[in-house]
Design an enzyme around this catalytic site. Structure first.
Site, PDB file in Angstrom:
ATOM      1  N   LYS A 127     -37.225 -84.021  24.093  1.00  0.00           N
ATOM      2  CA  LYS A 127     -37.277 -85.490  24.159  1.00  0.00           C
ATOM      3  C   LYS A 127     -38.000 -85.969  25.426  1.00  0.00           C
ATOM      4  O   LYS A 127     -38.167 -85.196  26.385  1.00  0.00           O
ATOM      5  CB  LYS A 127     -35.845 -86.037  24.113  1.00  0.00           C
ATOM      6  CG  LYS A 127     -35.103 -85.730  22.805  1.00  0.00           C
ATOM      7  CD  LYS A 127     -33.668 -86.267  22.872  1.00  0.00           C
ATOM      8  CE  LYS A 127     -32.903 -86.016  21.578  1.00  0.00           C
ATOM      9  NZ  LYS A 127     -31.514 -86.545  21.656  1.00  0.00           N
ATOM     10  N   ARG A 176     -28.680 -74.369  18.317  1.00  0.00           N
ATOM     11  CA  ARG A 176     -27.633 -75.344  18.696  1.00  0.00           C
ATOM     12  C   ARG A 176     -26.771 -74.796  19.831  1.00  0.00           C
ATOM     13  O   ARG A 176     -26.336 -75.539  20.709  1.00  0.00           O
ATOM     14  CB  ARG A 176     -26.736 -75.668  17.497  1.00  0.00           C
ATOM     15  CG  ARG A 176     -27.419 -76.420  16.385  1.00  0.00           C
ATOM     16  CD  ARG A 176     -27.609 -77.874  16.683  1.00  0.00           C
ATOM     17  NE  ARG A 176     -26.400 -78.653  16.567  1.00  0.00           N
ATOM     18  CZ  ARG A 176     -26.365 -79.982  16.517  1.00  0.00           C
ATOM     19  NH1 ARG A 176     -27.503 -80.678  16.579  1.00  0.00           N
ATOM     20  NH2 ARG A 176     -25.241 -80.642  16.424  1.00  0.00           N
ATOM     21  N   THR A 226     -23.527 -82.326  22.413  1.00  0.00           N
ATOM     22  CA  THR A 226     -24.301 -83.576  22.432  1.00  0.00           C
ATOM     23  C   THR A 226     -24.166 -84.320  23.754  1.00  0.00           C
ATOM     24  O   THR A 226     -25.136 -84.858  24.280  1.00  0.00           O
ATOM     25  CB  THR A 226     -23.789 -84.516  21.305  1.00  0.00           C
ATOM     26  OG1 THR A 226     -23.873 -83.819  20.067  1.00  0.00           O
ATOM     27  CG2 THR A 226     -24.589 -85.795  21.257  1.00  0.00           C
ATOM     28  N   ARG A 273     -28.305 -78.562  27.819  1.00  0.00           N
ATOM     29  CA  ARG A 273     -27.738 -79.873  28.196  1.00  0.00           C
ATOM     30  C   ARG A 273     -26.768 -79.741  29.365  1.00  0.00           C
ATOM     31  O   ARG A 273     -26.696 -80.609  30.228  1.00  0.00           O
ATOM     32  CB  ARG A 273     -27.072 -80.510  26.977  1.00  0.00           C
ATOM     33  CG  ARG A 273     -28.083 -81.023  25.942  1.00  0.00           C
ATOM     34  CD  ARG A 273     -27.415 -81.341  24.620  1.00  0.00           C
ATOM     35  NE  ARG A 273     -28.315 -81.989  23.661  1.00  0.00           N
ATOM     36  CZ  ARG A 273     -28.018 -82.189  22.393  1.00  0.00           C
ATOM     37  NH1 ARG A 273     -26.852 -81.791  21.907  1.00  0.00           N
ATOM     38  NH2 ARG A 273     -28.873 -82.792  21.583  1.00  0.00           N
ATOM     39  N   ASN A 294     -30.049 -86.508  26.733  1.00  0.00           N
ATOM     40  CA  ASN A 294     -29.580 -85.128  26.545  1.00  0.00           C
ATOM     41  C   ASN A 294     -30.714 -84.161  26.223  1.00  0.00           C
ATOM     42  O   ASN A 294     -30.496 -83.080  25.695  1.00  0.00           O
ATOM     43  CB  ASN A 294     -28.441 -85.071  25.520  1.00  0.00           C
ATOM     44  CG  ASN A 294     -28.857 -85.535  24.152  1.00  0.00           C
ATOM     45  OD1 ASN A 294     -30.015 -85.855  23.928  1.00  0.00           O
ATOM     46  ND2 ASN A 294     -27.926 -85.570  23.230  1.00  0.00           N
ATOM     47  N   HIS A 314     -33.364 -82.190  20.903  1.00  0.00           N
ATOM     48  CA  HIS A 314     -32.738 -82.256  19.586  1.00  0.00           C
ATOM     49  C   HIS A 314     -32.918 -80.908  18.908  1.00  0.00           C
ATOM     50  O   HIS A 314     -33.973 -80.293  19.046  1.00  0.00           O
ATOM     51  CB  HIS A 314     -33.394 -83.338  18.720  1.00  0.00           C
ATOM     52  CG  HIS A 314     -33.174 -83.109  17.252  1.00  0.00           C
ATOM     53  ND1 HIS A 314     -32.023 -83.491  16.616  1.00  0.00           N
ATOM     54  CD2 HIS A 314     -33.926 -82.474  16.323  1.00  0.00           C
ATOM     55  CE1 HIS A 314     -32.093 -83.109  15.348  1.00  0.00           C
ATOM     56  NE2 HIS A 314     -33.233 -82.496  15.137  1.00  0.00           N
TER      57      HIS A 314
HETATM   58  P1  ATP Z   1     -29.457 -84.308  18.017  1.00  0.00           P
HETATM   59  O1  ATP Z   1     -29.323 -84.812  16.600  1.00  0.00           O
HETATM   60  O2  ATP Z   1     -30.368 -85.161  18.882  1.00  0.00           O
HETATM   61  O3  ATP Z   1     -29.777 -82.842  18.102  1.00  0.00           O
HETATM   62  P2  ATP Z   1     -26.666 -84.058  18.157  1.00  0.00           P
HETATM   63  O4  ATP Z   1     -26.773 -83.540  16.750  1.00  0.00           O
HETATM   64  O5  ATP Z   1     -26.042 -83.184  19.185  1.00  0.00           O
HETATM   65  O6  ATP Z   1     -28.064 -84.435  18.727  1.00  0.00           O
HETATM   66  P3  ATP Z   1     -25.983 -86.632  17.076  1.00  0.00           P
HETATM   67  O7  ATP Z   1     -24.594 -87.025  16.871  1.00  0.00           O
HETATM   68  O8  ATP Z   1     -26.850 -86.277  15.902  1.00  0.00           O
HETATM   69  O9  ATP Z   1     -25.979 -85.463  18.168  1.00  0.00           O
HETATM   70  O10 ATP Z   1     -26.682 -87.790  17.908  1.00  0.00           O
HETATM   71  C1  ATP Z   1     -28.084 -87.920  17.926  1.00  0.00           C
HETATM   72  C2  ATP Z   1     -28.556 -88.395  19.279  1.00  0.00           C
HETATM   73  O11 ATP Z   1     -28.040 -89.700  19.526  1.00  0.00           O
HETATM   74  C3  ATP Z   1     -28.041 -87.578  20.451  1.00  0.00           C
HETATM   75  O12 ATP Z   1     -28.836 -86.453  20.713  1.00  0.00           O
HETATM   76  C4  ATP Z   1     -28.097 -88.574  21.584  1.00  0.00           C
HETATM   77  O13 ATP Z   1     -29.401 -88.677  22.142  1.00  0.00           O
HETATM   78  C5  ATP Z   1     -27.783 -89.886  20.894  1.00  0.00           C
HETATM   79  N1  ATP Z   1     -26.372 -90.193  20.997  1.00  0.00           N
HETATM   80  C6  ATP Z   1     -25.384 -89.619  20.272  1.00  0.00           C
HETATM   81  N2  ATP Z   1     -24.209 -90.127  20.588  1.00  0.00           N
HETATM   82  C7  ATP Z   1     -24.451 -91.035  21.545  1.00  0.00           C
HETATM   83  C8  ATP Z   1     -23.628 -91.904  22.302  1.00  0.00           C
HETATM   84  N3  ATP Z   1     -22.323 -91.913  22.122  1.00  0.00           N
HETATM   85  N4  ATP Z   1     -24.200 -92.711  23.212  1.00  0.00           N
HETATM   86  C9  ATP Z   1     -25.527 -92.706  23.394  1.00  0.00           C
HETATM   87  N5  ATP Z   1     -26.368 -91.916  22.709  1.00  0.00           N
HETATM   88  C10 ATP Z   1     -25.842 -91.094  21.808  1.00  0.00           C
HETATM   89 MG    MG Z   2     -27.804 -84.544  15.133  1.00  0.00          MG
END
Ligand code: ATP
Ligand code: MG
Length: 176
Positions: free
Chosen positions: A9, A118, A124, A135, A155, A158
């Site tokens: 990102k 992952r 996350t 992360r 973070n 992705h």
């Molecule tokens: P990604 O899909 O980016 O790999 P993830 O699967 O670990 O991450 P998701 O729940 O899919 O997490 O969330 C997607 C993205 O949204 C996160 O990577 C983060 O950048 C953002 N995000 C998720 N939760 C929050 C939150 N509570 N506050 C702010 N941003 C968030």
């Molecule tokens: Mg995700």
């Protein structure tokens, strides 16, 4: 053999962490199949993080849980404690974040590539991510801070979470 999609990102690119991040995937034994620098459009990021109520609610819930854990009041910061409303705000911030600068899109392949990637990426929420994960080693961000600042979590990366997600995301970002 599996394939997974990784996006490095804008926050990671700006911090000069691209080489470090790719090294971590390479040294575990995953292979780089495709890689490119992209200035992502809003349209593609909207498809990447879809307008799906269940997912949006789960993203909102992560913020609510963190607020609860630290005894903080989300209504003071956002004016709502509804998981779907919070999730919708986060999705908007996230689209803004991913389109804010160049990103690196990568297809990785290898044995259980999705699960392994992952694991290397970590939780996350960087504050909760173990040391030794990308992360956990390179960010200390948390949803209470990012919500106060009205932005997505920084973070860094992705990685696809499931086989279906990987298939969908690979065909979204690459013509393969
Ligand atoms: P990604 O899909 O980016 O790999 P993830 O699967 O670990 O991450 P998701 O729940 O899919 O997490 O969330 C997607 C993205 O949204 C996160 O990577 C983060 O950048 C953002 N995000 C998720 N939760 C929050 C939150 N509570 N506050 C702010 N941003 C968030
Ligand atoms: Mg995700």
């Amino acid at each position: 053999m599996e394939r997974t999609l990784v996006l490095i990102k804008p926050d990671a690119v700006k911090r000069g962490l691209v080489g470090e991040i790719i090294t971590r995937f390479e040294r575990v034994g995953l292979s780089l199949e495709e890689m490119k620098i992209v200035n992502a459009t809003t349209e593609i990021v909207e498809q990447h993080y879809p307008d799906d109520k269940n997912w949006i609610r789960s993203v909102g819930k992560k913020t609510l849980d963190t607020y609860q854990k630290y005894n903080l009041n989300i209504v003071e910061d956002l004016g709502t404690d509804d998981a779907l409303e919070v999730g919708n705000l986060i999705r908007r911030w996230l689209i803004h974040q991913i389109t804010s600068g160049p990103i690196i899109a990568i297809i990785l392949s290898g044995n259980h590539a999705i699960e392994v990637a992952r694991k290397i990426v970590g939780n996350t929420v960087p504050l909760f991510a173990e040391l030794g994960t990308i992360r956990g080693d390179f960010s200390i961000d948390s949803p209470d801070l990012s919500t106060k600042e009205k932005r997505a979590l920084q973070n860094l990366i992705h990685a696809s979470a499931t086989i279906e997600e990987a298939k969908r995301e690979i065909s979204l970002w690459f013509e393969v």
